[in-house]
Design an enzyme around this catalytic site. Structure first.
Site, short mmCIF file in Angstrom:
data_model
loop_
_atom_site.label_atom_id
_atom_site.label_comp_id
_atom_site.label_asym_id
_atom_site.label_seq_id
_atom_site.Cartn_x
_atom_site.Cartn_y
_atom_site.Cartn_z
N HIS A 116 0.86 -1.18 0.00
CA HIS A 116 0.00 0.00 0.00
C HIS A 116 0.90 1.24 0.00
O HIS A 116 1.07 1.88 1.04
CB HIS A 116 -0.89 0.03 1.25
CG HIS A 116 -2.01 -0.98 1.27
ND1 HIS A 116 -1.83 -2.29 1.63
CD2 HIS A 116 -3.34 -0.85 1.00
CE1 HIS A 116 -2.99 -2.93 1.57
NE2 HIS A 116 -3.92 -2.08 1.19
N GLU A 179 -7.02 -4.60 -6.15
CA GLU A 179 -8.35 -3.98 -6.16
C GLU A 179 -8.43 -2.86 -7.20
O GLU A 179 -9.00 -1.79 -6.95
CB GLU A 179 -8.72 -3.51 -4.75
CG GLU A 179 -8.68 -4.69 -3.77
CD GLU A 179 -8.85 -4.33 -2.28
OE1 GLU A 179 -9.13 -3.15 -1.97
OE2 GLU A 179 -8.70 -5.24 -1.44
N TRP A 184 -10.64 3.35 -4.73
CA TRP A 184 -10.23 3.87 -3.42
C TRP A 184 -8.72 3.97 -3.26
O TRP A 184 -8.24 4.51 -2.28
CB TRP A 184 -10.85 3.04 -2.29
CG TRP A 184 -10.78 1.55 -2.52
CD1 TRP A 184 -9.74 0.73 -2.26
CD2 TRP A 184 -11.82 0.72 -3.07
NE1 TRP A 184 -10.05 -0.57 -2.61
CE2 TRP A 184 -11.32 -0.60 -3.10
CE3 TRP A 184 -13.12 0.96 -3.54
CZ2 TRP A 184 -12.07 -1.68 -3.58
CZ3 TRP A 184 -13.85 -0.11 -4.02
CH2 TRP A 184 -13.33 -1.41 -4.03
N TYR A 250 -14.83 -9.17 1.03
CA TYR A 250 -15.27 -8.99 2.41
C TYR A 250 -16.78 -8.92 2.47
O TYR A 250 -17.42 -8.45 1.52
CB TYR A 250 -14.72 -7.66 2.97
CG TYR A 250 -13.22 -7.64 3.14
CD1 TYR A 250 -12.64 -8.03 4.34
CD2 TYR A 250 -12.38 -7.24 2.09
CE1 TYR A 250 -11.26 -8.01 4.51
CE2 TYR A 250 -11.00 -7.23 2.25
CZ TYR A 250 -10.45 -7.61 3.46
OH TYR A 250 -9.09 -7.60 3.62
N GLU A 284 -7.74 -11.86 -0.11
CA GLU A 284 -8.12 -11.17 1.13
C GLU A 284 -9.58 -11.51 1.35
O GLU A 284 -10.36 -11.52 0.39
CB GLU A 284 -8.07 -9.63 0.99
CG GLU A 284 -6.71 -9.02 1.00
CD GLU A 284 -6.77 -7.47 0.99
OE1 GLU A 284 -7.72 -6.88 1.55
OE2 GLU A 284 -5.85 -6.88 0.42
#
Ligand code: BMA
Length: 365
Positions: A116, A179, A184, A250, A284
């Protein structure tokens, strides 16, 4: 139990590998394919650093303290290494990431790295999406290109230190720019064009290849959402650039939405992975703070059982936002049920013998 089928698969893989030269990444692929015959591995992000009720102790693991065994897969994050920080974005010292990653490999486990990185254009975090020129700025000719080369070099310098006792590089599932179908992160869908995204991927990957790394298994993972064969391919870096296709999934909303979403996405990604001869994983996943203590066996497991994933990785046990088990939580009993299932693989399942040896990789001439 070691079946004849497994032995045959391994023998064929060994012959296949010998034919085109072994690298530790290729051996890792073979190992993952082999293990997949037995089930799917359990993974946990930041497992040895902190848990729901403790932090920074050594020799601890919420997973181990709940079920008696380590996760088969451990995930770690490089966010902050690009700034030459001593600690990552979640305050984990890079020295400890180095040591625990190697320790997990030496006990026979599988390791994966995500990243990240901060926003190189604005100076904000990975989540700073205030400027849609960030990706463009780091590409060739962009105003942050030179600075970003230093960032990539720092990642590579760290990866280069990840070696076993014989000085051989540790095989790593490397999962950057994840992602990409969300918006985001500064490399997200609405923040760059598909060709800019791929140029970013290629720039980093080509740099790593140029450094001679042969231990990275590249993992590309979109986030759960509206994934079709067509829109997946828009940003997919290419068959020669990806070894594992993953999904980050998630349950943020309702159970039914999660179940529908993960089934739709794993069916699509599973089909793509099969046709392109790639590994598939849930790179994840989780339910925040285990608000439903039976979620693992009642909701997640039945979905995972339907698809050929090689592992699932529960995100970190940060005290304010945890996704794994902890002995004093109500979900601990359900996690033990998950552990007891035949097809869930933990460390002892993938290292049946204490005599597991780090594979010797032939040096390339
Ligand atoms: C996110 C959250 C953040 C964390 C980041 C990187 O999903 O857990 O708190 O900083 O992952 O680990």
């Amino acid at each position: 139990m070691v079946s004849i089928k497994n032995v045959l698969v391994l023998a064929l893989l060994t012959v296949g590998l010998a034919a085109y030269g072994e690298t530790s990444a290729k051996l890792l692929v073979a190992r993952l394919q082999q293990l997949q015959q037995q089930g799917y591995m359990m993974g946990h992000q930041d497992d040895p650093f902190y848990g729901v009720t403790w932090e920074w102790d050594t020799n601890r693991s919420d997973v181990k303290e709940t079920c008696g065994d380590y996760p088969a897969v451990m995930g770690f994050d490089l966010g902050g290494i690009e700034m030459a920080d001593n600690k990552n974005l979640d305050s984990v010292p890079f020295r400890r990431i180095h040591d625990e990653l190697i320790a997990h490999y030496k006990r026979g486990g599988i390791v994966t790295l995500s990243w990240h990185p901060r926003n190189p254009l604005t100076g904000g975090t990975a989540w700073d999406v205030s400027n849609d020129q960030t990706v463009r700025s780091v590409l060739y000719g962009g105003c942050m290109h030179v600075k970003f080369q230093t960032w990539i070099k720092r990642v590579a310098d760290f990866i280069e230190t990840l070696k076993d006792d014989n000085g051989q590089p540790v095989p790593i599932i490397f999962r950057p720019w994840h992602e990409s179908n969300g918006s985001w992160f500064w490399w997200g869908e609405k923040l760059c064009t598909a060709s800019e995204y791929k140029a970013l991927w290629n720039m980093v990957q080509d740099y790593m290849s140029g450094r001679g790394f042969t231990n990275l298994l590249w993992s590309y993972s979109p986030n759960m959402g509206d994934i079709t064969d067509e829109n997946f391919m828009e940003r997919y870096p290419g068959d020669d650039r990806v070894g594992l296709i993953g999904l980050d999934a998630y349950q943020w909303g309702t159970e039914i939405d999660f179940v529908n979403g993960i089934n739709a996405n794993l069916a699509t990604l599973g089909g793509i992975a099969k046709r392109r001869d790639k590994l598939l994983a849930l790179t994840e996943c989780g339910l925040k703070n285990m608000s439903d203590p039976t979620w693992w066996t009642r909701v997640l497991k039945p979905q995972m059982d339907k698809y050929p994933i090689c592992y699932f990785l529960l995100w970190r046990n940060y005290k304010e936002e945890y996704f794994g088990p902890s002995p004093q939580l109500e979900c601990a009993a359900d996690f033990r049920k998950l552990y007891a299932a035949e097809n869930t693989l933990f460390l002892k399942d993938i290292v049946p013998s204490a005599k597991w040896k780090q594979p010797k990789v032939k040096k390339r001439k």
